[in-house]
Design a protein around this motif. Structure first.
Motif, PDB file in Angstrom:
ATOM      1  N   SER A 312     -30.607  15.903   5.316  1.00 29.43           N
ATOM      2  CA  SER A 312     -30.757  15.827   3.861  1.00 29.43           C
ATOM      3  C   SER A 312     -29.614  16.476   3.090  1.00 29.43           C
ATOM      4  O   SER A 312     -29.468  16.241   1.893  1.00 29.43           O
ATOM      5  CB  SER A 312     -32.078  16.483   3.447  1.00 29.43           C
ATOM      6  N   LYS A 313     -28.807  17.283   3.779  1.00 27.56           N
ATOM      7  CA  LYS A 313     -27.687  17.941   3.106  1.00 27.56           C
ATOM      8  C   LYS A 313     -26.600  18.258   4.118  1.00 27.56           C
ATOM      9  O   LYS A 313     -26.854  18.321   5.332  1.00 27.56           O
ATOM     10  CB  LYS A 313     -28.148  19.228   2.423  1.00 27.56           C
ATOM     11  N   ALA A 314     -25.392  18.452   3.625  1.00 29.71           N
ATOM     12  CA  ALA A 314     -24.274  18.775   4.521  1.00 29.71           C
ATOM     13  C   ALA A 314     -24.520  20.134   5.166  1.00 29.71           C
ATOM     14  O   ALA A 314     -24.818  21.110   4.469  1.00 29.71           O
ATOM     15  CB  ALA A 314     -22.972  18.789   3.736  1.00 29.71           C
ATOM     16  N   PRO A 315     -24.425  20.217   6.493  1.00 28.62           N
ATOM     17  CA  PRO A 315     -24.680  21.497   7.169  1.00 28.62           C
ATOM     18  C   PRO A 315     -23.583  22.521   6.864  1.00 28.62           C
ATOM     19  O   PRO A 315     -22.460  22.171   6.509  1.00 28.62           O
ATOM     20  CB  PRO A 315     -24.653  21.115   8.656  1.00 28.62           C
ATOM     21  N   GLU A 316     -23.943  23.770   7.023  1.00 28.68           N
ATOM     22  CA  GLU A 316     -22.977  24.861   6.917  1.00 28.68           C
ATOM     23  C   GLU A 316     -22.988  25.638   8.229  1.00 28.68           C
ATOM     24  O   GLU A 316     -24.050  25.897   8.786  1.00 28.68           O
ATOM     25  CB  GLU A 316     -23.332  25.791   5.754  1.00 28.68           C
ATOM     26  N   GLY A 317     -21.789  25.976   8.725  1.00 34.52           N
ATOM     27  CA  GLY A 317     -21.696  26.770   9.951  1.00 34.52           C
ATOM     28  C   GLY A 317     -22.080  26.043  11.213  1.00 34.52           C
ATOM     29  O   GLY A 317     -22.415  26.669  12.219  1.00 34.52           O
ATOM     30  N   ALA A 318     -22.010  24.701  11.196  1.00 37.46           N
ATOM     31  CA  ALA A 318     -22.477  23.919  12.339  1.00 37.46           C
ATOM     32  C   ALA A 318     -21.430  23.756  13.427  1.00 37.46           C
ATOM     33  O   ALA A 318     -21.728  23.208  14.488  1.00 37.46           O
ATOM     34  CB  ALA A 318     -22.959  22.547  11.870  1.00 37.46           C
ATOM     35  N   TRP A 319     -20.211  24.199  13.181  1.00 40.23           N
ATOM     36  CA  TRP A 319     -19.170  24.114  14.209  1.00 40.23           C
ATOM     37  C   TRP A 319     -18.175  25.246  14.020  1.00 40.23           C
ATOM     38  O   TRP A 319     -18.110  25.860  12.954  1.00 40.23           O
ATOM     39  CB  TRP A 319     -18.453  22.762  14.174  1.00 40.23           C
ATOM     40  N   THR A 320     -17.432  25.514  15.079  1.00 46.48           N
ATOM     41  CA  THR A 320     -16.415  26.552  15.023  1.00 46.48           C
ATOM     42  C   THR A 320     -15.239  26.200  15.917  1.00 46.48           C
ATOM     43  O   THR A 320     -15.418  25.540  16.948  1.00 46.48           O
ATOM     44  CB  THR A 320     -16.987  27.919  15.460  1.00 46.48           C
ATOM     45  N   HIS A 321     -14.046  26.629  15.514  1.00 47.72           N
ATOM     46  CA  HIS A 321     -12.862  26.514  16.356  1.00 47.72           C
ATOM     47  C   HIS A 321     -12.567  27.817  17.103  1.00 47.72           C
ATOM     48  O   HIS A 321     -11.575  27.879  17.842  1.00 47.72           O
ATOM     49  CB  HIS A 321     -11.635  26.130  15.514  1.00 47.72           C
ATOM     50  N   ALA A 322     -13.405  28.836  16.881  1.00 51.46           N
ATOM     51  CA  ALA A 322     -13.127  30.150  17.486  1.00 51.46           C
ATOM     52  C   ALA A 322     -13.014  30.059  19.006  1.00 51.46           C
ATOM     53  O   ALA A 322     -12.132  30.705  19.597  1.00 51.46           O
ATOM     54  CB  ALA A 322     -14.227  31.136  17.089  1.00 51.46           C
ATOM     55  N   ILE A 323     -13.864  29.265  19.631  1.00 55.85           N
ATOM     56  CA  ILE A 323     -13.859  29.184  21.096  1.00 55.85           C
ATOM     57  C   ILE A 323     -12.658  28.385  21.597  1.00 55.85           C
ATOM     58  O   ILE A 323     -11.958  28.817  22.519  1.00 55.85           O
ATOM     59  CB  ILE A 323     -15.183  28.565  21.599  1.00 55.85           C
ATOM     60  N   THR A 324     -12.417  27.227  21.008  1.00 57.18           N
ATOM     61  CA  THR A 324     -11.290  26.413  21.483  1.00 57.18           C
ATOM     62  C   THR A 324      -9.950  27.056  21.116  1.00 57.18           C
ATOM     63  O   THR A 324      -8.969  26.900  21.865  1.00 57.18           O
ATOM     64  CB  THR A 324     -11.363  24.978  20.920  1.00 57.18           C
ATOM     65  N   ASP A 325      -9.884  27.756  20.009  1.00 59.55           N
ATOM     66  CA  ASP A 325      -8.638  28.460  19.679  1.00 59.55           C
ATOM     67  C   ASP A 325      -8.295  29.462  20.779  1.00 59.55           C
ATOM     68  O   ASP A 325      -7.133  29.585  21.189  1.00 59.55           O
ATOM     69  CB  ASP A 325      -8.775  29.204  18.338  1.00 59.55           C
ATOM     70  N   ALA A 326      -9.303  30.172  21.266  1.00 55.06           N
ATOM     71  CA  ALA A 326      -9.088  31.149  22.347  1.00 55.06           C
ATOM     72  C   ALA A 326      -8.823  30.437  23.669  1.00 55.06           C
ATOM     73  O   ALA A 326      -7.968  30.866  24.460  1.00 55.06           O
ATOM     74  CB  ALA A 326     -10.293  32.058  22.472  1.00 55.06           C
ATOM     75  N   ALA A 327      -9.521  29.332  23.904  1.00 58.21           N
ATOM     76  CA  ALA A 327      -9.397  28.616  25.178  1.00 58.21           C
ATOM     77  C   ALA A 327      -8.034  27.928  25.315  1.00 58.21           C
ATOM     78  O   ALA A 327      -7.523  27.789  26.430  1.00 58.21           O
ATOM     79  CB  ALA A 327     -10.496  27.577  25.312  1.00 58.21           C
ATOM     80  N   LEU A 328      -7.472  27.507  24.195  1.00 56.10           N
ATOM     81  CA  LEU A 328      -6.238  26.720  24.235  1.00 56.10           C
ATOM     82  C   LEU A 328      -4.981  27.548  24.039  1.00 56.10           C
ATOM     83  O   LEU A 328      -3.884  26.986  23.897  1.00 56.10           O
ATOM     84  CB  LEU A 328      -6.305  25.617  23.170  1.00 56.10           C
ATOM     85  N   LYS A 329      -5.108  28.865  24.035  1.00 54.12           N
ATOM     86  CA  LYS A 329      -3.917  29.721  23.883  1.00 54.12           C
ATOM     87  C   LYS A 329      -2.899  29.439  24.982  1.00 54.12           C
ATOM     88  O   LYS A 329      -3.267  29.259  26.138  1.00 54.12           O
ATOM     89  CB  LYS A 329      -4.339  31.189  23.957  1.00 54.12           C
TER      90      LYS A 329
END
Length: 329
Positions: A312-329
């Motif tokens: 019914s509305k656009a979600p907030e906080g439903a995804w993050t790049h924190a994990i892939t940013d760390a994984a792809l270093k």
């Protein structure tokens, strides 16, 4: 010896040898049974990519009575594989799922119809019976029908929805005019059952403007507040993506690895190798990081549909790049 037992034995021997530090445990819940759809994770396990990241990963197969959202809500897994429509619908209902990685770049979902039903385009759906998967898999379909303005209650001008099991029997037995299929699995089951491609017409969801993301990695939000969990998840995603890229480059070997971990013995080499070839097309182009444009497109699709949208509305906080940013270093 069964591969899962072999891995367990190897772990026990390593502990007996006195490793300096125990590996971190992590449990992954699959969306479906052991098959090439999940090859990257089995490759990472078999090739020792998880071990290289000091992880002891347990992979739990899914099945027709297993909903990943319920498993993670009950504490039965650290990470689950789910389709974004299901995850976002669950989030709106109060389960704080967060997408931490998106190995699948493209959607493999289709509606496959018999040509002898007279269906040539979605405009021909009204009055027809369509097979639909449930347990969270119905959301892309419902979104599509909403966008078309087609009722799904069997009323005049609408379609009749047949609750489809995880097989293609309804189209083979002419109980349904169309059934839900994946490019890498059920479509080929229809072909193998004796119906030729010339007798079928397919509608890829992506081509119909209902391109929703599939097979993402999700965790509960509270894990992301713990630095130790974030570090563990980053190592898991790093090793998993290494497994996926190996599987893309070596599809036949990846399929054979999957077969070794299939405890049911229900899969065939021919089907798994063909499946892996199709799955590789869907993971190609992804390094694991969710593309925000793909996310926004999925959300827009789920929000559309007049009075009955999937969310019914656009979600907030439903995804993050924190994990892939760390994984792809």
């Amino acid at each position: 010896m069964n591969k899962l037992l072999t891995s367990a034995l190897a772990g026990a021997l390593a502990l007996g040898a006195g490793v300096a530090q125990a590996a971190d445990d992590l449990t992954l819940q699959l969306k479906w049974v052991t098959q090439a759809q999940f090859a990257g994770y089995y490759v990472a396990l078999e090739k020792g990519f998880y071990g290289e990241e000091d992880l002891n990963v347990t992979i739990k197969p899914g099945g027709p009575d297993i909903a990943p959202t319920q498993v993670v809500a009950g504490g039965g897994a650290d990470v689950v594989i789910d389709w974004m429509p299901s995850a976002l619908a669950a989030r709106e209902k109060g389960l704080p799922l967060v997408n931490i990685a998106q190995p699948f770049k493209s959607s493999g979902m289709m509606l496959t119809c018999r040509k002898d039903t007279g269906i040539t385009s979605p405009a021909d759906f009204p009055g027809k019976t369509l097979g639909v998967w449930f347990f969270g898999n119905e959301y892309p379909f419902l979104s599509w029908m909403s966008q078309l303005g087609v009722a799904t209650d069997g009323s005049d001008g609408g379609v009749t929805v047949l609750k489809q099991g995880f097989n293609v029997d309804p189209i083979l037995q002419k109980q349904a005019d169309c059934v839900s299929t994946m490019t890498y699995n059920e479509y080929w089951q229809i072909i193998d059952a004796g119906i030729s491609a010339d007798e079928l017409i397919t509608f890829k969801y992506e081509d119909q403007g209902v391109a929703t993301l599939e097979d993402g990695l999700y965790v509960l939000e509270d894990k992301l507040a713990d630095p130790a969990e974030v570090d563990k998840l980053a190592r898991f995603v790093k090793a998993s993506m290494k497994g996926w890229k190996y599987a893309e480059a070596h599809p036949d070997e990846a399929a054979e690895i999957v077969l070794e971990y299939d405890e049911t013995g229900a899969q065939t080499e021919k089907h798994q190798k063909r499946m892996m070839g199709e799955v590789a097309k869907l993971t190609a182009g992804s390094n694991g990081a969710l593309d925000p444009a793909d996310y926004e497109r999925t959300v827009a699709s789920l929000l559309s549909g007049g009075s009955d949208p999937v969310i019914s509305k656009a979600p907030e906080g439903a995804w993050t790049h924190a994990i892939t940013d760390a994984a792809l270093k």
